[in-house]
Motif scaffolding. Structure first.
Motif, PDB file in Angstrom:
ATOM      1  N   ALA A 136       0.846  -1.255   0.130  1.00  0.00           N
ATOM      2  CA  ALA A 136      -0.105   0.022  -0.083  1.00  0.00           C
ATOM      3  C   ALA A 136       0.652   1.269   0.101  1.00  0.00           C
ATOM      4  O   ALA A 136       0.550   2.281  -0.612  1.00  0.00           O
ATOM      5  CB  ALA A 136      -0.975  -0.068   1.188  1.00  0.00           C
ATOM      6  N   GLY A 194       1.536   2.454  -3.400  1.00  0.00           N
ATOM      7  CA  GLY A 194       0.342   2.847  -3.913  1.00  0.00           C
ATOM      8  C   GLY A 194      -0.061   1.755  -5.074  1.00  0.00           C
ATOM      9  O   GLY A 194      -0.727   1.716  -6.072  1.00  0.00           O
ATOM     10  N   ALA A 218      -4.840   2.453  -1.112  1.00  0.00           N
ATOM     11  CA  ALA A 218      -3.560   2.549  -0.563  1.00  0.00           C
ATOM     12  C   ALA A 218      -3.435   3.551   0.584  1.00  0.00           C
ATOM     13  O   ALA A 218      -2.524   3.090   1.536  1.00  0.00           O
ATOM     14  CB  ALA A 218      -2.684   2.911  -1.614  1.00  0.00           C
ATOM     15  N   SER A 227      -2.047   2.169   4.239  1.00  0.00           N
ATOM     16  CA  SER A 227      -0.553   2.586   4.684  1.00  0.00           C
ATOM     17  C   SER A 227      -0.525   3.340   5.778  1.00  0.00           C
ATOM     18  O   SER A 227       0.870   3.567   6.137  1.00  0.00           O
ATOM     19  CB  SER A 227       0.161   3.283   3.291  1.00  0.00           C
TER      20      SER A 227
END
Length: 488
Positions: free
Chosen positions: A329, A332, A337, A341
């Motif tokens: 993530a 991306g 994402a 993340s």
């Protein structure tokens, strides 16, 4: 690995670097969790290969050691969260590298579901009250399979909460659980050897009718399912102190200790089983041997220790899955994402990946509610998917080696002049095992006897669906093409 070393890969230190060598080893060892997985599949292995299923263990240990040696070299070179994804990304940037991470993610979710339902193998044997659904507790029965889904779902809720609580909490529980499992394995091996009624030569010939080559090959699912996930020792590298040195050792130790320990459990169980031909080994597996050898009370106590191992195994599989989701993530490389993340400031862990992995695994279980083939189907499919992800690392690594684009770095773990031969053997082993486990055997994928080709080909269909979904996801996101990849 200090923060400035991590920045050389384009990342900043967000996860908390608190794990030592034992905790890193414990992450790989508890993913494998020989008490969990050997108890899960002992009956399966014996039903296919009779006593000769023992010989699939040395084969798989040797094959996975070839893979682990390559992984150890990569762990020293790329000590990053998400191990398999990061290694593949640096070896083959673009879709091929991303695909390895995607397939590993799918495999981890399937493995998470598979580990959670292992509670059904032990808890009803400890106390009949754990059979909440009622009826036959055998996991190959509709009521047993339904109860397995219920117990597994409750377990995944628990492990999701622990993983969301932070790496320190997870590591403490995991360290204690691994210590208990190591002691349990030693006690089990010693106890079975002490009460053995036959010698180790029991593995030289079948006790009943010869299973033939086909039966022995099918029984390899047991060892193949047990002995993967050791790379999780490297997946927590960004939370491990001195990761370049510790991670390679942790990967190899996790595999070797698990492999040797599991092999010893198998042979001593065959030596101590009251009977090899009364159908109990193929029907009830190790719980039958434990109860018969140690008695009802001590047997239940030991099975409770196995239940603890199942909980810790499920916890660690989810930990590795969380790190993989986080790693992808932040590049991306996954939908959503930004949220996936994000690292929680209080716990120092990504919470959204913990919730997502738990929901996906529970969804997979609920889709198979009441399915008597849930156990063999999920375990077989997870082996095929994870081995494919491993092959997407060892294959590109071999290409790079032959091109002279991957050479040893001074001071780090290296295979030296054995690198190419070991790499070639690892690729060959991985390809052969994928074909063997995915082979459409009715005894594995169609226990209900439907005769449906779609049921027999489930692992292949699942992989195909995962590949198609992954490709569509890649086409839509295609984010990795903009992520700078350091030269190797």
């Amino acid at each position: 690995m200090p923060s400035e070393d991590l920045s050389a890969f384009g990342y900043r230190q967000e996860l908390r670097r608190t794990l030592g060598g034992f905790s890193a080893f414990a992450a790989g060892f508890s993913f494998v969790s020989i008490l969990t997985t050997v108890f899960q599949l002992f009956a399966f292995g014996y039903s296919f290969g009779d006593t000769l299923f023992f010989w699939t263990w040395p084969l798989v240990i040797a094959g996975q050691l070839l893979v682990a040696l390559n992984f150890a070299e990569l762990a020293a070179r790329f000590p990053l969260a998400g191990s398999v994804y990061q290694w593949a990304k640096h070896l083959s940037p673009g879709f091929a590298g991303w695909l390895a991470g995607w397939m590993m993610l799918v495999g981890c979710v399937v493995a998470l579901a598979g580990a959670a339902i292992a509670l059904q193998v032990v808890l009803p044997s400890v106390w009949s009250g754990f059979q909440l659904v009622g009826g036959d507790p055998a996991i190959t029965s509709p009521t047993g399979a339904s109860n397995a889904v219920l117990l597994g779902t409750l377990l995944i809720v628990l492990t999701t909460a622990i993983n969301a609580g932070g790496v320190r909490l997870m590591a403490r529980i995991n360290d204690v659980g691994v210590a208990a499992e190591l002691v349990g394995v030693l006690v089990l091996i010693a106890g079975l050897a002490l009460f053995a009624v036959r010698g180790p030569q029991v593995v030289l010939q079948p006790a009943g009718e010869s299973p033939g080559a086909g039966g022995v090959l099918a029984s390899a699912l047991m060892a193949a399912y047990v002995l993967y996930g050791f790379d999780t020792a490297a997946s927590v590298a960004e939370e491990t102190k001195d990761a370049r040195r510790i991670a390679p050792r942790a990967v190899l130790r996790a595999l070797l200790i698990s492999g040797v320990g599991g092999l010893a459990v198998v042979v001593t169980a065959l030596m101590a089983a009251p009977s090899l031909t009364d159908g109990q080994l193929a029907g009830k597996g190790l719980p039958y041997v434990i109860t018969a050898v140690f008695g009802d009370t001590l047997g239940r106590v030991f099975l409770a220790d196995v239940a603890i191992a199942v909980v810790v195994c499920t916890l660690t599989i989810q930990t590795g899955t969380v790190r993989l989701i986080y790693s992808m993530a932040r590049d991306g490389a996954l939908p959503g994402a930004r949220r996936l993340s994000a690292v929680n400031a209080r716990t120092g862990t990504p919470i959204a990946p913990a919730v997502l992995s738990g929901v996906l695994a529970m969804g997979l279980l609920l889709l198979n509610l009441g399915n008597p083939t849930i156990f063999s189907t999920i375990t077989g499919t997870s082996v095929v998917v994870v081995y494919l992800a491993y092959l997407l690392v060892t294959g590109p690594l071999l290409i790079r080696r032959r091109q002279g684009r991957f050479t040893a770095e001074p001071g780090h773990f290296s295979l030296g002049r054995w690198a190419i031969p070991v790499n070639i053997a690892a690729v060959g082993y991985g390809a052969m095992m994928i074909v063997n486990i995915a082979w459409p055997r009715a005894e594995i994928y169609d226990l209900a006897g439907t005769g449906s080709v779609w049921v027999l080909l489930f692992p292949i269909e699942f992989v195909g669906a995962a590949l198609l979904t992954g490709y569509l996801c890649w086409r839509r996101r295609s984010a990795l093409t903009t992520v700078p990849v350091p030269a190797t």
